[in-house]
Design an enzyme around this catalytic site. Structure first.
Site, PDB file in Angstrom:
ATOM      1  N   GLY A 119      37.542   7.913 -10.740  1.00 16.78           N
ATOM      2  CA  GLY A 119      36.559   8.826 -11.193  1.00 16.78           C
ATOM      3  C   GLY A 119      36.822   9.500 -12.679  1.00 16.78           C
ATOM      4  N   ALA A 165      33.896  15.200 -16.839  1.00 19.20           N
ATOM      5  CA  ALA A 165      34.427  16.136 -17.777  1.00 19.20           C
ATOM      6  C   ALA A 165      35.171  17.788 -16.905  1.00 19.20           C
ATOM      7  CB  ALA A 165      32.789  16.970 -18.317  1.00 19.20           C
ATOM      8  N   PHE A 166      34.870  17.319 -15.147  1.00 25.66           N
ATOM      9  CA  PHE A 166      35.218  18.314 -14.691  1.00 25.66           C
ATOM     10  C   PHE A 166      36.928  18.061 -14.530  1.00 25.66           C
ATOM     11  CE2 PHE A 166      34.318  14.401 -13.031  1.00 25.66           C
ATOM     12  CZ  PHE A 166      35.092  14.070 -11.793  1.00 25.66           C
ATOM     13  N   VAL A 212      39.158  11.737  -9.749  1.00 29.30           N
ATOM     14  CA  VAL A 212      38.622  11.976  -8.333  1.00 29.30           C
ATOM     15  C   VAL A 212      39.994  10.403  -8.032  1.00 29.30           C
ATOM     16  CG1 VAL A 212      37.005  11.592  -6.361  1.00 29.30           C
ATOM     17  CG2 VAL A 212      36.614  12.104  -8.483  1.00 29.30           C
ATOM     18  N   LYS A 271      39.024  15.442  -5.398  1.00 32.05           N
ATOM     19  CA  LYS A 271      38.705  15.813  -6.732  1.00 32.05           C
ATOM     20  C   LYS A 271      40.205  17.178  -7.458  1.00 32.05           C
ATOM     21  CE  LYS A 271      34.309  17.475  -8.686  1.00 32.05           C
ATOM     22  NZ  LYS A 271      33.221  17.858  -7.942  1.00 32.05           N
ATOM     23  N   ASP A 323      21.930  19.610  -9.334  1.00 33.60           N
ATOM     24  CA  ASP A 323      21.912  18.442 -10.773  1.00 33.60           C
ATOM     25  C   ASP A 323      21.962  16.946  -9.366  1.00 33.60           C
ATOM     26  OD1 ASP A 323      23.029  17.683 -12.563  1.00 33.60           O
ATOM     27  OD2 ASP A 323      24.999  17.548 -12.142  1.00 33.60           O
TER      28      ASP A 323
HETATM   29 CL1  KHC Z   1      34.582   8.848  -4.384  1.00 31.04          CL
HETATM   30  C1  KHC Z   1      34.112  10.375  -4.619  1.00 31.04           C
HETATM   31  C2  KHC Z   1      33.187  11.000  -3.355  1.00 31.04           C
HETATM   32 CL2  KHC Z   1      34.387  10.355  -2.543  1.00 31.04          CL
HETATM   33  C3  KHC Z   1      33.222  12.021  -3.302  1.00 31.04           C
HETATM   34  C4  KHC Z   1      33.065  13.003  -4.807  1.00 31.04           C
HETATM   35  C5  KHC Z   1      33.668  11.144  -5.856  1.00 31.04           C
HETATM   36  N1  KHC Z   1      34.236  10.169  -7.424  1.00 31.04           N
HETATM   37  C6  KHC Z   1      33.952   8.931  -7.909  1.00 31.04           C
HETATM   38  C7  KHC Z   1      32.667  11.792  -6.286  1.00 31.04           C
HETATM   39  C8  KHC Z   1      32.795  12.143  -7.723  1.00 31.04           C
HETATM   40  C9  KHC Z   1      33.013  11.210  -8.006  1.00 31.04           C
HETATM   41  C10 KHC Z   1      32.590  13.529  -8.022  1.00 31.04           C
HETATM   42  C11 KHC Z   1      32.174  14.170  -7.234  1.00 31.04           C
HETATM   43  N2  KHC Z   1      32.042  15.427  -7.176  1.00 31.04           N
HETATM   44  C12 KHC Z   1      31.812  13.315  -9.415  1.00 31.04           C
HETATM   45  N3  KHC Z   1      32.253  12.396 -10.177  1.00 31.04           N
HETATM   46  C13 KHC Z   1      33.488  10.961  -9.380  1.00 31.04           C
HETATM   47  O1  KHC Z   1      33.538  10.062 -10.110  1.00 31.04           O
HETATM   48  C14 KHC Z   1      31.576  14.761 -10.112  1.00 31.04           C
HETATM   49  C15 KHC Z   1      30.643  13.850 -11.591  1.00 31.04           C
HETATM   50  N4  KHC Z   1      29.071  13.711 -11.158  1.00 31.04           N
HETATM   51  C16 KHC Z   1      29.802  12.624 -10.331  1.00 31.04           C
HETATM   52  C17 KHC Z   1      30.480  12.859  -9.290  1.00 31.04           C
END
Ligand code: KHC
Length: 417
Positions: free
Chosen positions: A100, A103-104, A107, A122, A219
């Site tokens: 994923g 903005a941050f 991952v 992350k 959030d």
């Molecule tokens: Cl797979 C995954 C895990 Cl296991 C933990 C946190 C994540 N993903 C795909 C994860 C997060 C994402 C992120 C966090 N914290 C956020 N974005 C991801 O794509 C951060 C932004 N908000 C949604 C979760």
């Protein structure tokens, strides 16, 4: 720079990799209820920004701006780490794929070569403002790990963290797709009431654990609630349970989580899940999470957002349509005087925007699809969560004892007290 300015709101446009991993999602077509039991550990997601600047009142949602940060950015430098699959971080984490981005930063899924297990890492953008949010998230995740030694509450576990070049990297247990992703991949077919009950109970326990420990998530939204998909689920379902086990969920993204003693940013939450006291700048506490969760449960029930607004005043007007008038004592206290006219919400009921509200919103109870006891209880609970006055709003501790959750307590104990 606000703590939440980094916040993503990147639903909508989505790029799924044509990877066999996504098979479960790809095969789905519209169906009456979601088959969340079919989730596998491999299910992953990749997201892109869509509602680019809809997360906060100032519109500064896409992360810190150059002028605010005084950081010099190269033209093509978005702050993300350059990586390729096969790259090994810390001599330990081999990057397998991207799960994923927002903005941050990004991952990625990695294999932890020391433990031979898959993890999520992350990788935070290298700009100072994002690093600050990441350091705060690490502090919160450390606190959660130490307070919840036995992993009893559904908050994502941090396994490690490190710095790679200028990027803070947070190693997390690997989870499945988010509940938002899941809804989207199922053409927004809503969750069943039973699924909502199962998911809500776990989130409420997790967030109520945070609240007991003087933390507010700030959030909560479907994107930050991820399915835990473990291989044993399928086996358990085949062997032990007549009824398939519903998959578990966990709460993620503690970058904006705030301790009671810390400075409380004026603006918190992603717009659709933002509590009225935040919009009206009345100050906020743990109860703003309760409001957000009320909106989240409604979204699970409807398959779409309860307040599809992009503007604060319109958002408040939608609340009035769904939940009745905002109490006058709250309007009297607000510092946002432009929202108020003659002690009422300053909203033109003859405007075209109001036509939209009349079209899209209705009083809460009218959203009920059936009059079953289950749904009556769900909507009773939702009514208690979507209460304007924070002093009257239900707490999560109380909500866990709401009759809506009775069937779950019955499963655990012979008696439902
Ligand atoms: Cl797979 C995954 C895990 Cl296991 C933990 C946190 C994540 N993903 C795909 C994860 C997060 C994402 C992120 C966090 N914290 C956020 N974005 C991801 O794509 C951060 C932004 N908000 C949604 C979760």
């Amino acid at each position: 720079m606000g703590k939440n300015d980094h916040r993503d709101s990147w639903r909508g446009v989505n790029t799924f990799k044509s990877d066999s991993k996504f098979g479960i999602f790809k095969q789905r077509t519209q169906q009456p209820t979601l088959d969340i039991c079919k989730l596998s550990k491999n299910t992953s997601l990749q997201l892109e920004s869509a509602y680019s600047d809809d997360n906060n009142l100032s519109g500064a949602d896409n992360g810190p701006k150059e002028s605010q940060q005084g950081e010099i950015r190269q033209n093509n430098d978005d702050g993300n780490m350059n990586y390729h699959t096969g790259l090994v971080l810390e001599d330990r984490y081999e990057i397998l794929s991207t799960l994923g981005e927002g903005a941050f930063g990004k991952v990625v899924e990695c294999i932890d070569k020391h433990r031979s297990q898959r993890v999520a890492v992350k990788i935070v953008k290298k700009f100072e403002s994002f690093c600050k949010v990441a350091r705060s998230e690490i502090a919160v995740l450390e606190e959660i790990n130490s307070l919840d030694d036995d992993n009893r509450f559904a908050c994502v576990r941090m396994l490690d963290w490190f710095k790679h070049k200028a990027h803070i990297c947070i190693v997390l247990e690997l989870l499945g797709p988010s509940t938002f992703e899941f809804l989207r991949e199922n053409n927004f077919v809503p969750f069943s009431v039973e699924q909502i009950r199962h998911i809500a109970y776990q989130i409420f326990r997790a967030v109520s654990f945070l609240h007991r420990n003087k933390l507010t998530h700030t959030d909560l939204k479907p994107e930050n609630i991820l399915f835990v998909s473990c291989d044993c689920d399928r086996e358990c379902n085949q062997q032990m349970h007549k009824k398939p086990r519903l998959p578990d969920v966990k709460v993620v993204d503690f970058g904006a989580a705030t301790f009671d003693h810390q400075h409380h940013e004026t603006l918190v939450s992603t717009r659709h899940y933002r509590a009225p006291e935040v919009i009206l700048d009345l100050g906020w506490d743990q109860s703003c999470d309760v409001w957000s969760l009320g909106c989240v449960l409604m979204e699970y029930y409807l398959g779409q957002t309860l307040f599809p607004s992009h503007d604060c005043r319109e958002h408040l007007a939608m609340m009035e349509k769904v939940l009745g008038s905002i109490p006058s004592h709250l309007l009297k206290q607000t510092r946002k005087k432009h929202f108020v006219k003659n002690e009422l919400l300053n909203w033109d009921k003859t405007s075209p925007s109001d036509d939209d509200i009349q079209k899209h919103c209705q009083p809460l109870r009218l959203y009920m699809r059936t009059n079953s006891d289950d749904e009556k209880q769900l909507f009773d609970l939702l009514g208690c969560m979507l209460e304007y006055d924070v002093s009257k709003r239900i707490t999560l501790e109380e909500a866990l004892w709401h009759p809506f959750f009775c069937p779950l307590r019955k499963q655990q104990q012979p008696q439902c007290s």
